[in-house]
Scaffold this motif. Sequence first.
Motif, mmCIF file in Angstrom:
data_model
loop_
_atom_site.group_PDB
_atom_site.id
_atom_site.type_symbol
_atom_site.label_atom_id
_atom_site.label_comp_id
_atom_site.label_asym_id
_atom_site.label_seq_id
_atom_site.Cartn_x
_atom_site.Cartn_y
_atom_site.Cartn_z
ATOM 1 N N ASN A 3 -48.907 13.495 -33.973
ATOM 2 C CA ASN A 3 -47.863 14.305 -34.601
ATOM 3 C C ASN A 3 -48.110 15.781 -34.312
ATOM 4 O O ASN A 3 -49.095 16.358 -34.749
ATOM 5 C CB ASN A 3 -47.826 14.047 -36.105
ATOM 6 N N LYS A 4 -47.167 16.388 -33.620
ATOM 7 C CA LYS A 4 -47.254 17.803 -33.278
ATOM 8 C C LYS A 4 -46.598 18.684 -34.331
ATOM 9 O O LYS A 4 -46.473 19.885 -34.147
ATOM 10 C CB LYS A 4 -46.584 18.043 -31.925
ATOM 11 N N GLY A 5 -46.130 18.084 -35.434
ATOM 12 C CA GLY A 5 -45.457 18.845 -36.477
ATOM 13 C C GLY A 5 -43.970 18.891 -36.230
ATOM 14 O O GLY A 5 -43.378 17.937 -35.756
ATOM 15 N N CYS A 6 -43.373 20.028 -36.530
ATOM 16 C CA CYS A 6 -41.924 20.189 -36.364
ATOM 17 C C CYS A 6 -41.621 21.323 -35.398
ATOM 18 O O CYS A 6 -42.378 22.284 -35.290
ATOM 19 C CB CYS A 6 -41.259 20.491 -37.705
ATOM 20 N N ALA A 7 -40.493 21.179 -34.739
ATOM 21 C CA ALA A 7 -39.971 22.231 -33.872
ATOM 22 C C ALA A 7 -38.653 22.691 -34.488
ATOM 23 O O ALA A 7 -37.933 21.884 -35.075
ATOM 24 C CB ALA A 7 -39.751 21.698 -32.466
ATOM 25 N N PHE A 8 -38.375 23.972 -34.382
ATOM 26 C CA PHE A 8 -37.133 24.455 -34.968
ATOM 27 C C PHE A 8 -36.540 25.606 -34.178
ATOM 28 O O PHE A 8 -37.243 26.396 -33.566
ATOM 29 C CB PHE A 8 -37.281 24.811 -36.449
ATOM 30 N N GLU A 9 -35.219 25.624 -34.197
ATOM 31 C CA GLU A 9 -34.436 26.683 -33.576
ATOM 32 C C GLU A 9 -33.831 27.520 -34.691
ATOM 33 O O GLU A 9 -33.258 26.989 -35.637
ATOM 34 C CB GLU A 9 -33.312 26.093 -32.721
ATOM 35 N N MET A 10 -33.962 28.819 -34.581
ATOM 36 C CA MET A 10 -33.380 29.750 -35.540
ATOM 37 C C MET A 10 -32.253 30.501 -34.828
ATOM 38 O O MET A 10 -32.507 31.238 -33.881
ATOM 39 C CB MET A 10 -34.421 30.761 -36.024
ATOM 40 N N LYS A 11 -31.020 30.259 -35.280
ATOM 41 C CA LYS A 11 -29.866 30.945 -34.706
ATOM 42 C C LYS A 11 -29.449 32.057 -35.652
ATOM 43 O O LYS A 11 -29.371 31.855 -36.861
ATOM 44 C CB LYS A 11 -28.693 29.982 -34.552
ATOM 45 N N GLY A 12 -29.166 33.197 -35.089
ATOM 46 C CA GLY A 12 -28.702 34.318 -35.903
ATOM 47 C C GLY A 12 -28.435 35.521 -35.040
ATOM 48 O O GLY A 12 -29.136 35.756 -34.058
ATOM 49 N N TYR A 18 -36.954 30.025 -30.803
ATOM 50 C CA TYR A 18 -37.462 28.662 -30.890
ATOM 51 C C TYR A 18 -38.931 28.692 -31.295
ATOM 52 O O TYR A 18 -39.702 29.514 -30.799
ATOM 53 C CB TYR A 18 -37.307 27.973 -29.532
ATOM 54 N N PHE A 19 -39.301 27.759 -32.188
ATOM 55 C CA PHE A 19 -40.639 27.739 -32.740
ATOM 56 C C PHE A 19 -41.120 26.299 -32.927
ATOM 57 O O PHE A 19 -40.312 25.372 -32.989
ATOM 58 C CB PHE A 19 -40.668 28.434 -34.112
ATOM 59 N N ALA A 20 -42.416 26.167 -33.075
ATOM 60 C CA ALA A 20 -43.013 24.886 -33.453
ATOM 61 C C ALA A 20 -44.220 25.186 -34.326
ATOM 62 O O ALA A 20 -44.827 26.263 -34.229
ATOM 63 C CB ALA A 20 -43.435 24.085 -32.229
ATOM 64 N N SER A 21 -44.558 24.238 -35.179
ATOM 65 C CA SER A 21 -45.732 24.381 -36.035
ATOM 66 C C SER A 21 -46.325 23.009 -36.316
ATOM 67 O O SER A 21 -45.638 22.142 -36.862
ATOM 68 C CB SER A 21 -45.385 25.058 -37.355
ATOM 69 N N PRO A 22 -47.611 22.821 -35.990
ATOM 70 C CA PRO A 22 -48.267 21.557 -36.331
ATOM 71 C C PRO A 22 -48.510 21.416 -37.831
ATOM 72 O O PRO A 22 -48.738 20.313 -38.323
ATOM 73 C CB PRO A 22 -49.584 21.616 -35.554
ATOM 74 N N VAL A 24 -46.301 21.884 -40.139
ATOM 75 C CA VAL A 24 -45.080 21.378 -40.766
ATOM 76 C C VAL A 24 -44.890 19.930 -40.321
ATOM 77 O O VAL A 24 -44.530 19.666 -39.188
ATOM 78 C CB VAL A 24 -43.857 22.228 -40.373
ATOM 79 N N LYS A 25 -45.149 19.005 -41.227
ATOM 80 C CA LYS A 25 -45.068 17.575 -40.897
ATOM 81 C C LYS A 25 -43.692 16.991 -41.164
ATOM 82 O O LYS A 25 -43.427 15.852 -40.826
ATOM 83 C CB LYS A 25 -46.126 16.785 -41.674
ATOM 84 N N GLY A 26 -42.806 17.765 -41.771
ATOM 85 C CA GLY A 26 -41.458 17.300 -42.067
ATOM 86 C C GLY A 26 -40.668 18.401 -42.742
ATOM 87 O O GLY A 26 -41.193 19.471 -43.071
ATOM 88 N N PHE A 27 -39.398 18.111 -42.977
ATOM 89 C CA PHE A 27 -38.503 19.094 -43.581
ATOM 90 C C PHE A 27 -38.988 19.536 -44.962
ATOM 91 O O PHE A 27 -38.884 20.702 -45.316
ATOM 92 C CB PHE A 27 -37.092 18.502 -43.658
ATOM 93 N N ALA A 28 -39.535 18.618 -45.744
ATOM 94 C CA ALA A 28 -40.039 18.977 -47.071
ATOM 95 C C ALA A 28 -41.157 20.018 -46.959
ATOM 96 O O ALA A 28 -41.227 20.952 -47.757
ATOM 97 C CB ALA A 28 -40.518 17.745 -47.828
ATOM 98 N N GLY A 73 -43.314 13.530 -29.804
ATOM 99 C CA GLY A 73 -44.479 13.663 -30.672
ATOM 100 C C GLY A 73 -44.245 14.554 -31.872
ATOM 101 O O GLY A 73 -45.151 14.779 -32.665
ATOM 102 N N TYR A 74 -43.042 15.058 -32.025
ATOM 103 C CA TYR A 74 -42.703 15.897 -33.179
ATOM 104 C C TYR A 74 -42.105 15.030 -34.274
ATOM 105 O O TYR A 74 -41.291 14.153 -34.009
ATOM 106 C CB TYR A 74 -41.730 17.012 -32.790
ATOM 107 N N SER A 75 -42.505 15.286 -35.522
ATOM 108 C CA SER A 75 -42.007 14.483 -36.641
ATOM 109 C C SER A 75 -40.606 14.899 -37.070
ATOM 110 O O SER A 75 -39.889 14.115 -37.672
ATOM 111 C CB SER A 75 -42.957 14.569 -37.828
#
Length: 133
Positions: A3-12, A18-22, A24-28, A73-75
């Motif tokens: 599990n590589k954690g979560c990846a996220f895109e921030m639009k604004g 674009y970011f990723a963090s090991p 962060v295992k989920g949205f919660a 591999g991202y949750s």
Amino acid sequence: MNNKGCAFEMKGGGTSRYFASPAVKGFADFVRFLYENRGSADKAPRPLPQRIPQVVELTEAEWDDIADSNDSGYSCILIIDIRENQVWISEDIGDGMAIYFFPFTAVMEVVISGGTDVWERLLKEYPSAKMGG
């Protein structure tokens, strides 16, 4: 799967980052980190990416590889569009991988309340949030 954690895109503001963090295992986890790290020592609000521990910025090509891969591999994968008031989440919360949609303001209300059971609260308020799976 590693599990590589979560990846996220921030639009604004007409651009995406674009970011990723090991960490962060989920949205919660993502929501919890937003709440726990909402302000600096002088109580000034931190930008969203600075609220997430172990965050690394990704290139657009790296993001595209993650977002387009079924075995990355991202949750979870998140797309946060502040201007359009949208949060898209791709995550398995117990019944297989699915895509969920919530208003960004609703997610931030959960963050502000600091409560637990993020999924339960959001799905109770938005029972049609599950878009597919």
